[in-house]
Every structure is written in structure tokens, then in C-alpha cells.
Design an enzyme around this catalytic site. Sequence first.
Site, PDB file in Angstrom:
ATOM      1  N   ASP A   1       0.778  -1.286   0.058  1.00 47.92           N
ATOM      2  CA  ASP A   1      -0.047   0.006  -0.007  1.00 47.92           C
ATOM      3  C   ASP A   1       1.040   1.173   0.116  1.00 47.92           C
ATOM      4  OD1 ASP A   1      -2.332  -1.026  -0.061  1.00 47.92           O
ATOM      5  OD2 ASP A   1      -3.074  -0.817   1.941  1.00 47.92           O
TER       6      ASP A   1
ATOM      7  N   ASP B   1       8.551  -6.134   9.274  1.00 45.76           N
ATOM      8  CA  ASP B   1       9.520  -6.390  10.130  1.00 45.76           C
ATOM      9  C   ASP B   1       9.664  -7.679  10.799  1.00 45.76           C
ATOM     10  OD1 ASP B   1       7.356  -5.463  11.737  1.00 45.76           O
ATOM     11  OD2 ASP B   1       8.751  -5.181  13.415  1.00 45.76           O
TER      12      ASP B   1
ATOM     13  N   ASP C   1      -7.068  -7.542  13.747  1.00 39.15           N
ATOM     14  CA  ASP C   1      -6.586  -8.778  14.207  1.00 39.15           C
ATOM     15  C   ASP C   1      -7.622  -9.182  15.361  1.00 39.15           C
ATOM     16  OD1 ASP C   1      -5.581  -6.853  16.142  1.00 39.15           O
ATOM     17  OD2 ASP C   1      -3.545  -7.166  15.603  1.00 39.15           O
TER      18      ASP C   1
END
Length: 533
Positions: free
Chosen positions: A136, A197, A289
Amino acid sequence: MEGLSRTNIVSDTFYGTRDDITEQFGIMWGQIKAPLIVPLLRISVFLCLVMSVMLFVERVYMFVVITLLKVFGKKPQKKYKWEPLKDDVELANSSYPMVLVQIPMYNEKEVYQLSIGAACGLSWPSDRIIVQVLDDSTDPITKNLVEIECQRWANKGINIKYEVRDNRNGYKAGALKEGLKHSYVKQCDFVAIFDADFQPEPDFLWQTIPFLVHNHELSLVQARWKYVNADECLMTRMQEMSLDYHFSVEQEVGSSTHAFFGFNGTAGVWRIAAIDEAGGWKDRTTVEDMDLAVRASLKGWKFLFLGSVKVKNELPSTLKAYRYQQHRWSCGPANLFRKMCMEIIRNKKVSLWKKVHVIYSFFFVRKVVAHIVTFVFYVVVLPATVLVPEVEVPKWGAVYIPAIITLLNAVGTPRSLHLLVFWILFENVMSLHRTKATFIGLLEAGRVNEWIVTEKLGDALKLKSATKAFKKHRMRLGDRIHLLEFAAGAYLFFCGCYDIAFGTNHYFLYLFIQAFAFLIVGFGYVGTFVPNS
């Protein structure tokens, strides 16, 4: 003589005016103190003590459960069937489930190579895995670099897909939702999700997928995080202590007792059928989530936490990045609690005990009470009792319960026990922002849907980049000053001085140290101290 007399007159007038103002303030304070301030403060103390007891009971309960789990050695392999997946001579690789690996990213210039490289290095039959990079990015340079990296791995024979959108609707949830709509995903059974990451070990899928293959009631297998920069500075060590408790206690207890916990948004593998049954990804809060996890749990699906499987990742190493992250992590759950409370109550697929666990323990105590009581009690109400000695806080509430809660929180990171005092002070400071974010979430106020991607510096260039970032940070004094921390520090310092002057409750040492901690953070220096060990 005439000039001297004029000076004396002005001086006497000034001091006289000052004394009058002080006297008037004292009279006003005396008039409102007994009928208004004292009752309000007593109510506040009572409510804070109730919340402290709630948090204390929750912490003791989890400590008892985790102790029993360690003593009796209850491992996931004993509760759920686990067998290594074996080759089938007739079916060949088609006997293995098809796995999709999603990597959502947004302007991740410093770390995109790490996550893509780790995902492409996962050990799994090459024709049974698809790596999907959901980019994105709005920076054209970063976007081009990510696309080139994907093409480089594709040239090596990796089945990797580079997907972009023409908007950022729904942020991460929107990207994950769009990623599942592609035609090639229909052949996939499971999806592993890694933030930009995160760097999974090559055997990650071999350790997690068998649980989902052999236990059809399981929808999620969550791995633990391993921090590559925990020793970078004192602030990252404090984060390590908090997150270690979350994983080693909260997630472990939830997995073992209720087969439910909050998905951490990364380093986990989902059964795609469970995602579809739960209604897919939703962007109504900043914790997509947790939203998916709660909805899947209400459909009867179970979750498994694997503490033995660890995935490397990076902790925020600047105060600015950490504050934005904590705002999202505190505001989102509170807002989700507001939106889903009645839905959980009306659900008929799960037991009453599980409903109580989700509403009371998971949401109310851990996501609301824990933040509010830390700030309101230890930073506002307790210091206020110094100014109003008529209101007393029992020693068990002011000393014993906080001490026990702190020690129970420290069990997750034994190597950092010597930093416990710093952790307490830092958590009290951060509770200011967590409490503010919690109320924003509960009331759906201004920044309720604010989503700012946590800044990452990358593993390979960590030391060099951090040094440059710090130098740049020092030059921008305006960005480093935090007024809320200064206000809180000034309030605590005033209460400490008052305590010394009038000897009311003898909290002055705590008040001065905590005030100093607020001022340190107010100046933006918390990320610059490096612990010796």
C-alpha cells in the site's frame, strides 16, 4: 530617599496583593474542600481500590494457571494432535496443504527486504506455497524497490505475487481483505501473516501447519515474538518486559484455559475457512486482528498459542513511534469492546463461562481497567490525597497490591528484574496516553480511527540509523517536547513539595521520582538511555 521610599511602597503593595490573593485562594479552597473535594476524592479512592482489586485478582489467577502449566508440563502437543506431515508416494506434493503467506506493508523502505526474504526462505514444497506482498506504499521510490525485490525472488523460482491497490481504504484490514479476493487464493487452505519487520525461521510452517491439519477445530496458531533490538535502549527493554508478560502469561493462559486469546496481527497462521465463516477482515476499528479473533471465537473456533515458536521482529525505538503504537493498541480494543459487548452477550454458540472470560477478563479488566487505574490512581488520585489529608488510602491499596501486581508482571522477563523500578515509572508515564486512548475508544471520539504505521529502522542498519535518527531528533526541539507529560510532572512535583512542607502522607519520594520520570519523557530522552545488561 524619595526613590527609596517609592520602591518600598511598590514592594509593599506587591507583597500585600500577593498575600491577599493567597489568602483569598485559601478561603475559597476551604469553602469547597469539605463539601465537594473530600467526598469526590473519597469516591475516587473507592473506585480505584475496586479496580485495583479486580486487576490484582486477574493477575493472581493467571499466575496460578501459568504455574500449574509449568509444574505439570502441559504442552500443546498433549492437548492437540501433532504429527509431522509426511510425503505421499501417490499424491506427491499435493498431499501437503496449500499455504498463502501475506506480507502487508506501507512505505517499509528499511525492512521490506528482510520480511520478503524471510517469507521466500520458508521451507515448504515450492508448488504448495504462494507469497503475497500487499504493498500500500504511497512513496513511488519504495513502491518500485518492493516490486523489484519481488521480481528478483520470482526469477529464482519463488511463487510470489506483488499486489497493489489504488487506495488505502481499511488500511491493513483492507489490504488483507483484498488479498484474499484473488482467484489463486481459492486453492489455499491456510494463510500465514507477517508484518513487514517480521522474519520467520525457515521451519515456521513445519511447526505450525500440522496443528491445523490434524485438529479441525483449530482456526489459528499464534507464534511468539522475538525482539532483535531489545537491548538498544532502556525504552526497548521496558517494552520487552511488557510484551514478554503478554506472551508468556496472558496468551499462554488464554490458549490453555479457553482456547481463546487476541490474535497479534502477525506471526500467526489462520485457517481461511474460519476467516470466511467469521465474516472476513473488518476495518471498523484499528485492531482488525482482535476483531477477527473475537468473531471467530464466537463461531466456536479454537486458538492455539505456540510459545516455543518465535519470530524475530523490531520494537519501536523512538518515543514518537511508541506513543502512536500504544494509542492504537489502547484505543482499538476499547472501541471494539464498545461495538461487540452486546454481540458477545447475545451469542448462543459459546458457553456462559467463555462469555464472562471474554467480556470481563479479556476486555474489561485487561483492556480498560488496567490502563485507567494505573493513571488515575497512581498519578492523579494518590497524589491528590497529599493535598487533602482528610482522605486516606489504606496501605494495602497504596503499597501491597501494586507491589504484588508489579512482581507478577515481572515474571515474564527475569533478566530485567533489576530494571523493575524503571519499568514501573515508565508504565505510569505511558498510562497517561493509554488512558486517553481508552476513553477515545470507549466514547468514539476524534482520533478513534487514527492509523499511523509504526516507524521501523531495520535490523542490518539498526545502530547506524538509530544514531542518525537521534541526532535529527535532537535538532527538532519542538517535536521532542510533550506538554501532557510536563503537566503531569509539574502536578506530581507540586504534590511532593506540599507533602514535604506539611508532612501529610509521606509520599514525597515516590512523587518526586515519578515527577522526574514524567519530565524525562516530556523532554523526549527516554529512548536515549542504554542499560548495562
